[in-house]
Scaffold this motif. Structure first.
Motif, PDB file in Angstrom:
ATOM      1  N   GLU A   1       2.231   3.921  -4.396  1.00  0.00           N
ATOM      2  CA  GLU A   1       1.987   5.290  -4.858  1.00  0.00           C
ATOM      3  C   GLU A   1       3.124   5.803  -5.749  1.00  0.00           C
TER       4      GLU A   1
ATOM      5  N   ARG B   1      -5.657   3.959  -8.653  1.00  0.00           N
ATOM      6  CA  ARG B   1      -5.827   5.412  -8.491  1.00  0.00           C
ATOM      7  C   ARG B   1      -4.616   6.188  -9.006  1.00  0.00           C
TER       8      ARG B   1
ATOM      9  N   ARG C   1       0.826  -1.217   0.000  1.00  0.00           N
ATOM     10  CA  ARG C   1       0.000   0.000   0.000  1.00  0.00           C
ATOM     11  C   ARG C   1       0.855   1.261   0.000  1.00  0.00           C
TER      12      ARG C   1
ATOM     13  N   VAL D   1      -6.105  -6.203  -1.637  1.00  0.00           N
ATOM     14  CA  VAL D   1      -7.164  -5.534  -2.423  1.00  0.00           C
ATOM     15  C   VAL D   1      -6.938  -4.030  -2.395  1.00  0.00           C
ATOM     16  N   GLU D   2      -6.607  -3.557  -1.214  1.00  0.00           N
ATOM     17  CA  GLU D   2      -6.377  -2.122  -1.042  1.00  0.00           C
ATOM     18  C   GLU D   2      -5.182  -1.655  -1.888  1.00  0.00           C
TER      19      GLU D   2
ATOM     20  N   ALA E   1     -14.697  -2.952  -2.880  1.00  0.00           N
ATOM     21  CA  ALA E   1     -13.735  -2.208  -2.048  1.00  0.00           C
ATOM     22  C   ALA E   1     -13.428  -0.825  -2.619  1.00  0.00           C
ATOM     23  N   GLY E   2     -13.963  -0.514  -3.781  1.00  0.00           N
ATOM     24  CA  GLY E   2     -13.798   0.849  -4.291  1.00  0.00           C
ATOM     25  C   GLY E   2     -13.231   0.964  -5.696  1.00  0.00           C
ATOM     26  N   LEU E   3     -12.932  -0.141  -6.367  1.00  0.00           N
ATOM     27  CA  LEU E   3     -12.389  -0.053  -7.728  1.00  0.00           C
ATOM     28  C   LEU E   3     -13.499   0.339  -8.694  1.00  0.00           C
TER      29      LEU E   3
ATOM     30  N   ARG F   1      -5.354   1.231  -4.740  1.00  0.00           N
ATOM     31  CA  ARG F   1      -4.460   2.411  -4.708  1.00  0.00           C
ATOM     32  C   ARG F   1      -3.635   2.492  -5.985  1.00  0.00           C
TER      33      ARG F   1
END
Lengths: 379, 494
Positions: A245, A276, A241, A268-269, A305-307, A273
């Motif tokens: 970035e 993103r 994670r 998953v996170e 989870a947000g994808l 990320r």
């Protein structure tokens, strides 16, 4: 594929169909139109009211609005709400390998190892996977050296002959599995220095940055710290994670997963990320050991989870083809192979069922009742 | 400072005077009114304080707590369609009003949730949340005891999937593994999550664990335990009847003794004329004789029956045998299901069969049972033949045909419940995943669809009744936002 070969294949497929009660193959005789149907576009979005024209050579002739399709052509009417997608792609699983496991590592830089040697096209699991919409299998040697030969991608079709779908790509590893006591490198520092040398000489000559296994967070971080001229496809399944970035603005392609229910949420996170930062994702397979619907399951978990939905569809269909360098697979566009799956609804919906499957334009029919019972075999 | 000093000096210089009784006449009505007007606010405030102190805490909270208003949400309806731009007003942790015409009360707290879809929370009827490392192996064990209320990472993950209530299923090595507990995942006052609603939802028996041989042994062990519970009951019944007989015999013996005593007293009256010393001696002798007699009675009289040893585990099994406690039997393969059916038939249990993947092979036997329902979990079967039990893709339709009731559980950490329900809803005709999800646990106090009195609200991005990609945005339990989807790129939880 010439016409003589096709005849043999059709005969073979007919024999398979008659032997295997769950599915049979219908030969493509003329141009077929699937219409009206929603289609997964190359950007991952779903375009409704389209028609896909499949020509007799097993490729897609056109993707046009449904009202422009010639009604004189043989038309497969899609059920309302159904969605036509390219075939699903099982990346770096064991589908088609049976008990064979290809392990690299005796040679640190193994240029000659070809994963295709481990592929067994006679395995029935290939057809079973196809009924679940999985039409391609990419296999690679277990990464125990820095260069582990090349990957191999095949069509999921049980038979005497294997159908390669993409040229092999070099498979690298920057991972703990490379370290061995019997040969160099024996330490992570030595491995990194070897990698630095390799990037300075080898990759530049080879030009194909290939596919790099960096499964753990430390592998991922050290990979990103190397001075790549062109970033390889990163295969990662851990918790990166924080370093993820650093992918921002690098046009990276990353293979993630497989995600299982009650699995590691950090993985998953990490994928979310990465997405993103503009990184394109592809979901890794795991067949035949993982659940048959694992690829769509991974996508559904990532979406929950947000994808973004479009990114998830790209990760399911389009990006795996990019990972292996397949030119005419994983996409619905004129000239591409007509390896298509018709789902009852959006494939990201866990309730979606496979209604029809076309392999090279040939339709694989599924029996509606009791098929899994017969396929799976009740003990 | 100077002014203050001056004033204090003036007060000090004023001559001290006292009002006598005669001086009262000097106080006219206007003076009284003025003084009352001055002291009235103080009196009223103290009166209100006294009343407030007398009101119980929860009622006080309901009266004085500010209402929470969810403005501009859409509410999916059971019959289809959506109640658009509605307000949901919560007070005291419960919904007191909902609908497009509901006006926000004064001084209410407002949540900016416009455009989100509001539903009741989901109930996972088969969860092992936070029980990863907890193992239990008898009927006394309660799943609630193993629940880790401070494992916020896992609990928040469950909440993030819209699950607000769970039935916690104990885990163990097989056989009788403990009791299923029902709990809400709301935050606790003392910290952590989880509010116990019912500790005795069902008795859990696992017939699925281990190798085939171990599973047969487990079945025999469970059968033996249930039989020994029945034997214990018989022993207790025998004890009770023996005890009654013993009491009767004791009463008779006491009567006899009283009669004998009466005769002895008559003899004593005749000898009353003797000296005090002699009396004392005689009395001592009599006492000694009495002691001897009573000892004799004890030796010759009824023998007290031995009470069977107390067995709390067997008592719980007896509750199951008496249908006071349902039994949840985990069985997935056809052979284990057959064992479960045999147990249910032999002991006439009210049972929930958990798993039941291969139920399609035993449909007739299951349909013949009374008081049996299935709790399905979405199987994670692989393509390999030895990967585990196989489920027929049309199992739901077959169960409906046979009239066997069924429900869905996650069987894990509850995060997969919504996806499991979505996957199974494809097999159910004319049913949205939301209606299927909310039908579960509908008999509970706040189960079912969103309504007045509900304590749990899930706010979704997208309509969960129609949009397969809809996902929870916030979860509100007892008027508190217990989970909210993190915004921005640095999401902290999944």
């Amino acid at each position: 594929m010439n016409s003589r070969n096709r005849g043999w294949i059709l005969l073979l497929m007919g024999m398979i169909g008659s032997c295997w009660p769950g599915a049979k193959v219908v030969a493509l005789e003329t141009t077929v139109v699937i219409s009206p149907v929603a289609v997964v576009a190359p950007d991952g979005s779903i375009c409704g009211q389209m028609a896909v024209v499949i020509q007799s050579d097993g490729t897609i002739a056109a993707v046009i609005p449904a009202d422009q399709a010639d009604p004189a052509l043989t038309t497969v009417r899609a059920a309302p709400g159904s969605v036509l997608t390219p075939g699903l792609h099982d990346l770096f699983g064991q589908l088609g390998c049976g008990q064979n496991t290809l392990i690299a590592g005796t040679v640190l830089f193994d240029f000659e190892l070809d994963a295709a040697a481990a592929f067994d096209p006679t395995l029935a699991e290939l057809d079973q996977a196809a009924t679940h919409g999985v039409l391609y299998s990419t296999i690679a040697a277990a990464p125990a050296g820095i260069l582990n030969g090349s990957s191999a991608t095949f069509l999921c079709l049980s038979g005497a002959e294997a159908y390669p779908m993409a040229a092999g790509r070099p498979v690298y590893a920057l991972a703990e599995s490379v370290l061995q006591s019997s040969r160099e490198p024996t330490s992570r520092a030595a491995m990194i220095s070897l990698w630095k040398e390799w990037i300075g000489d080898g990759v530049a000559k080879n030009k194909d940055p290939g596919i790099l296994f960096c499964p753990d967070s430390i592998d991922f971080r050290q990979t990103l710290s190397l001075s790549w001229k062109s970033l390889p496809v990163l295969v990662h399944q851990g918790d990166a994670r924080s370093p993820v970035e650093r992918l921002a603005g690098r046009n990276a392609l990353m293979v993630v997963g497989p995600f299982l229910e009650d699995g590691n949420p950090a993985a998953v996170e990490t994928a979310i990320r990465a997405a993103r930062t503009g990184t394109e994702l592809a979901f890794r397979g795991g067949l035949p050991a993982t659940p048959a619907h694992h690829l769509r399951g991974s996508a559904a978990i990532a979406v929950a989870a947000g994808l973004d939905g479009d990114a998830a569809r790209r990760a399911l269909f389009i990006n795996p083809a990019r990972v292996v360098g397949g030119d005419s697979i994983g996409i619905i566009e004129p000239g591409a192979r007509a390896d298509l799956v018709l789902f009852s609804t959006d494939p990201l919906d866990p309730a979606a069922r496979v209604l029809h499957v076309w392999r090279g334009g040939q339709r694989l029919l599924k029996r509606t009742r009791g098929s899994i019972r017969e396929l799976g075999g009740v003990r | 400072m100077r002014l203050k000093r001056y004033r204090s000096k003036r007060i000090a210089m004023r001559p001290m005077t006292r009002l006598g009784a005669g001086d009262l006449c000097c106080l006219d009505r206007s003076c009284l009114r003025r003084s009352l007007r001055r002291s009235l606010p103080v009196l009223l405030t103290s009166l209100v304080m006294l009343v407030l102190l007398g009101i119980p805490g929860p009622l006080k909270a309901q009266i004085f707590e500010r209402a929470l208003v969810l403005e501009g949400v859409h509410i999916p309806l059971p019959q289809g369609g959506v109640l658009e731009n509605s307000n949901i007003i919560l007070k005291g942790g419960r919904i007191i009003e909902l609908g497009p015409d509901s006006d926000a009360p004064m001084m209410s707290k407002k949540l900016k949730v416009k455009g989100l879809f509001a539903t009741a929370g989901l109930t996972d009827l088969s969860s092992t949340l936070t029980l990863e490392d907890v193992s239990s192996g008898d009927s006394i064990a309660s799943a609630w005891d193993g629940f880790d209320r401070y494992d916020s990472r896992q609990i928040l993950r469950a909440l993030s999937s819209g699950v607000t209530r769970i039935h916690l299923v104990p885990m163990g090595p097989g056989g009788i593994v403990g009791r299923v507990s029902a709990l809400s995942l709301g935050s606790r006052e003392g910290g952590g999550y989880g509010i116990l609603q019912n500790e005795d939802v069902a008795l859990c028996i696992d017939l699925d664990a281990g190798s085939p041989l171990e599973r047969i042994r487990t079945y025999e062990k469970v059968r033996g335990a249930l039989k020994s519970a029945q034997d214990l009951r018989e022993a207790v019944d025998d004890y009770n009847s023996d005890l009654e007989e013993y009491i009767e015999a004791l009463e008779e013996a006491a009567k006899k003794k009283a009669e004998e005593k009466g005769e002895e007293k008559d003899e004593e009256k005749d000898e009353e004329k003797d000296s005090k010393k002699d009396e004392k001696d005689e009395k001592d002798d009599e006492k000694k004789d009495d002691g001897k007699d009573s000892k004799k009675d004890d030796e010759d009289g009824p023998k007290k029956p031995d009470r069977p040893e107390r067995d709390p585990a067997a008592q719980i099994l007896l509750q199951a045998l008496d249908h006071e406690l349902p039994v949840m039997i985990t069985a997935r393969r056809s052979a284990d299901l057959q064992n479960a059916i045999d147990l249910i038939e032999e002991f006439q249990l009210s049972a929930i069969v958990r798993g039941a993947d291969e139920a399609h092979l035993l449909l007739e036997e299951l349909a013949a049972l009374e008081k049996v329902s299935l709790l399905l979990e979405v199987p994670r079967s692989s393509l390999t033949r030895d990967g585990g039990p196989r489920r027929d893709p049309h199992l739901i339709a077959q169960l409906d045909e046979e009239g066997i009731s069924w429900a869905v559980g996650s069987g894990g950490e509850s995060t997969s419940l919504w996806r499991s329900i979505q996957a199974l809803s494809g097999q159910v005709d004319a049913s949205s995943p939301l209606s299927l999800a909310l039908a579960q646990g509908a008999s509970g106090p706040s189960g079912g669809w969103l309504r007045r009195g509900s304590k749990e609200v899930v706010l979704w991005e997208g309509n969960p009744a129609e949009d397969p990609l809809a996902r929870p945005n916030r979860v509100i339990i007892n008027g508190t936002v217990v989970w909210q989807r993190p915004s921005g790129s640095r999401e902290g939880s999944f």
